[in-house]
Motif scaffolding. Structure first.
Motif, PDB file in Angstrom:
ATOM      1  N   MET A   1       0.815  -1.308   0.167  1.00  0.00           N
ATOM      2  CA  MET A   1       0.213  -0.020   0.141  1.00  0.00           C
ATOM      3  C   MET A   1       0.864   1.274  -0.066  1.00  0.00           C
ATOM      4  O   MET A   1       1.810   1.347   0.621  1.00  0.00           O
ATOM      5  CB  MET A   1      -0.889   0.126   1.238  1.00  0.00           C
ATOM      6  N   ALA A   2       0.680   2.352  -0.855  1.00  0.00           N
ATOM      7  CA  ALA A   2       1.233   3.492  -1.072  1.00  0.00           C
ATOM      8  C   ALA A   2       1.349   4.316   0.114  1.00  0.00           C
ATOM      9  O   ALA A   2       0.054   4.553   0.748  1.00  0.00           O
ATOM     10  CB  ALA A   2       0.926   4.129  -2.226  1.00  0.00           C
TER      11      ALA A   2
ATOM     12  N   VAL B   1      -0.652  16.187   1.353  1.00  0.00           N
ATOM     13  CA  VAL B   1      -0.156  16.275  -0.052  1.00  0.00           C
ATOM     14  C   VAL B   1      -1.098  16.517  -0.906  1.00  0.00           C
ATOM     15  O   VAL B   1      -2.243  15.938  -0.873  1.00  0.00           O
ATOM     16  CB  VAL B   1       0.760  15.192  -0.404  1.00  0.00           C
ATOM     17  N   VAL B   2      -1.166  17.734  -1.839  1.00  0.00           N
ATOM     18  CA  VAL B   2      -2.231  18.012  -2.965  1.00  0.00           C
ATOM     19  C   VAL B   2      -1.412  17.811  -4.240  1.00  0.00           C
ATOM     20  O   VAL B   2      -0.399  18.120  -4.485  1.00  0.00           O
ATOM     21  CB  VAL B   2      -2.592  19.445  -2.525  1.00  0.00           C
ATOM     22  N   ARG B   3      -2.111  17.213  -5.382  1.00  0.00           N
ATOM     23  CA  ARG B   3      -1.767  16.889  -6.656  1.00  0.00           C
ATOM     24  C   ARG B   3      -1.365  18.033  -7.069  1.00  0.00           C
ATOM     25  O   ARG B   3      -2.138  19.087  -7.070  1.00  0.00           O
ATOM     26  CB  ARG B   3      -2.600  16.154  -7.341  1.00  0.00           C
TER      27      ARG B   3
ATOM     28  N   THR C   1       4.348  10.083  -2.744  1.00  0.00           N
ATOM     29  CA  THR C   1       4.440  11.502  -2.689  1.00  0.00           C
ATOM     30  C   THR C   1       4.884  11.951  -3.989  1.00  0.00           C
ATOM     31  O   THR C   1       4.244  13.113  -4.382  1.00  0.00           O
ATOM     32  CB  THR C   1       5.472  12.059  -1.705  1.00  0.00           C
ATOM     33  N   GLU C   2       5.788  11.577  -4.623  1.00  0.00           N
ATOM     34  CA  GLU C   2       6.396  12.082  -5.809  1.00  0.00           C
ATOM     35  C   GLU C   2       5.250  12.060  -7.024  1.00  0.00           C
ATOM     36  O   GLU C   2       5.209  12.745  -7.968  1.00  0.00           O
ATOM     37  CB  GLU C   2       7.915  11.234  -6.360  1.00  0.00           C
ATOM     38  N   ASN C   3       4.483  10.958  -7.092  1.00  0.00           N
ATOM     39  CA  ASN C   3       3.273  10.937  -7.553  1.00  0.00           C
ATOM     40  C   ASN C   3       2.488  12.114  -8.038  1.00  0.00           C
ATOM     41  O   ASN C   3       1.901  12.181  -9.072  1.00  0.00           O
ATOM     42  CB  ASN C   3       2.500   9.519  -7.617  1.00  0.00           C
TER      43      ASN C   3
ATOM     44  N   LYS D   1      -2.021   6.556 -10.517  1.00  0.00           N
ATOM     45  CA  LYS D   1      -2.788   6.876  -9.375  1.00  0.00           C
ATOM     46  C   LYS D   1      -1.978   7.030  -8.066  1.00  0.00           C
ATOM     47  O   LYS D   1      -2.198   7.679  -7.134  1.00  0.00           O
ATOM     48  CB  LYS D   1      -4.152   6.236  -8.996  1.00  0.00           C
ATOM     49  N   GLY D   2      -0.813   6.347  -8.114  1.00  0.00           N
ATOM     50  CA  GLY D   2       0.229   6.091  -6.934  1.00  0.00           C
ATOM     51  C   GLY D   2      -0.168   5.040  -6.136  1.00  0.00           C
ATOM     52  O   GLY D   2       0.760   4.818  -5.209  1.00  0.00           O
ATOM     53  N   ALA D   3      -0.956   4.248  -6.623  1.00  0.00           N
ATOM     54  CA  ALA D   3      -1.557   3.123  -5.649  1.00  0.00           C
ATOM     55  C   ALA D   3      -0.224   2.095  -5.565  1.00  0.00           C
ATOM     56  O   ALA D   3      -0.032   0.995  -4.680  1.00  0.00           O
ATOM     57  CB  ALA D   3      -2.823   2.548  -5.920  1.00  0.00           C
TER      58      ALA D   3
END
Length: 352
Positions: free
Chosen positions: A1-2, A8-10, A228-230, A220-222
């Motif tokens: 799990m990421a 953090v906001v995209r 965080t970098e995503n 999606k970063g999952a």
């Protein structure tokens, strides 16, 4: 799990569409392309003269001919014109029609497995006053990076050489137009990324569908240990060929010839790739804004400029305001930075 920091906001970039100029209004099929090429030649002629003088410093300005008919036999000069490559292996719609007549099916052409280029190809330079075949030296190294095999139809170039008594132009050098000054790129305080993907080929039985799911989770970063970098990923560009081409040997042509309605099973098979694309786009658009460009195998018009996907094809993802259905070519800006490109058909044609 990421692992994601709750604060953090995209990253967001201001989006502005500029591709409306590629939308087709009234479609006219009686026009020829020659006037387009000659307009391009007139616009680039002065730039090419300057580029030729810079490339060949020993060249006198009066050696550059205003029109190629002014070139004299045996006298070194520079002529400016449009290249045309005569290719015997290139398919001809006129020959196909002469062979099959009205029985021809209106299917788009398929990419050839072999190249159309051949040693027998001939390059011809033309302008408003005429055309002249080009004769290239056996020692191609003198042409440096612009050898004969790298030149294709439609290029506007300046050619240095001399006209021969056989009516050919013996080439000593080729000069393309210089790149125009480009605006300075936008400077961002923080990093921002744009992801470009193409060739998703939904519906292709040889492609593992898990690849698309893994791509979706990665975007999606999952699927990342640290997402965080995503969140610096601000935009996704889907650049064509999202749906696979119909399989060879399909009975589409037989349906058209027999004027029979396509049965439900065939309809479901045809719609399945587009439904899968719609599902994928929904997953991406729920997290990241995206640009959807059509490509060669997608269900839109075949000739460039290709028009945007019709919303009825992707009804669910079209509901997202973050989905931008654009043309091919496409042009838009992100955060003040201009993006202009195609889904690659012009590059494919160049490589053939």
């Amino acid at each position: 799990m990421a692992q994601v920091d709750a604060c953090v906001v995209r990253k967001e970039l201001a989006y502005e569409e500029k591709w409306r100029r590629f939308e087709l209004g009234e479609r006219k099929y009686g026009q020829q392309y020659s006037q387009v090429y000659f307009n391009r030649l007139n616009m680039m002629r002065e730039q090419l003269k300057k580029a030729a003088l810079q490339r060949w410093s020993s060249l006198q300005e009066d050696s550059i001919m205003e029109r190629m008919v002014k070139a004299k036999d045996g006298v070194e000069s520079v002529i400016v014109g449009i290249l045309f490559k005569e290719m015997k292996l290139k398919p001809s719609i006129l020959q196909e029609y002469a062979k099959h007549g009205a029985a021809m099916m209106p299917n788009p052409p398929r990419r050839a497995e072999k190249l159309y280029a051949d040693e027998s190809d001939m390059l011809i330079l033309e302008d408003e006053t005429g055309r002249i075949p080009l004769e290239f030296p056996e020692e191609r190294e003198i042409l440096k990076d612009l050898r004969e095999e790298f030149l294709v139809s439609g290029l506007v170039v300046a050619v240095k050489g001399a006209k021969t008594k056989k009516g050919l132009f013996s080439v000593a050098g080729v000069c393309p137009v210089s790149v125009l000054p480009q605006p300075s790129p936008s400077i961002f305080e923080d990093d921002a990324y744009v992801c470009i993907v193409s060739g998703l080929c939904f519906g292709d039985e040889t492609v593992n569908p898990l690849y698309a799911d893994l791509l979706l989770e990665t975007l999606k970063g999952a699927a990342l240990a640290d997402a965080t970098e995503n969140f610096k990923l601000a935009h996704v560009i889907v650049a064509g060929n999202s749906v696979c081409r119909a399989k060879d040997g399909s009975d589409k042509g037989e349906y058209l010839k027999s004027h029979k309605a396509i049965d439900r099973k065939a309809q479901d098979e045809a719609a399945f790739p587009v439904r899968e694309l719609d599902r994928f786009l929904c997953g991406v658009a729920s997290a990241i804004p995206l640009e959807l460009m059509p490509g060669e195998t997608d269900p839109v018009n075949y000739l460039l400029p290709q028009q945007a996907f019709h919303p009825c094809l992707i009804p669910d993802s079209t509901k997202f305001t973050s989905v931008h259905r654009s043309t091919n070519p496409s042009e838009f800006s992100l955060g003040g930075q201009l993006f202009l490109g195609t889904s690659g058909q012009n590059v494919d044609d160049y490589m053939r």
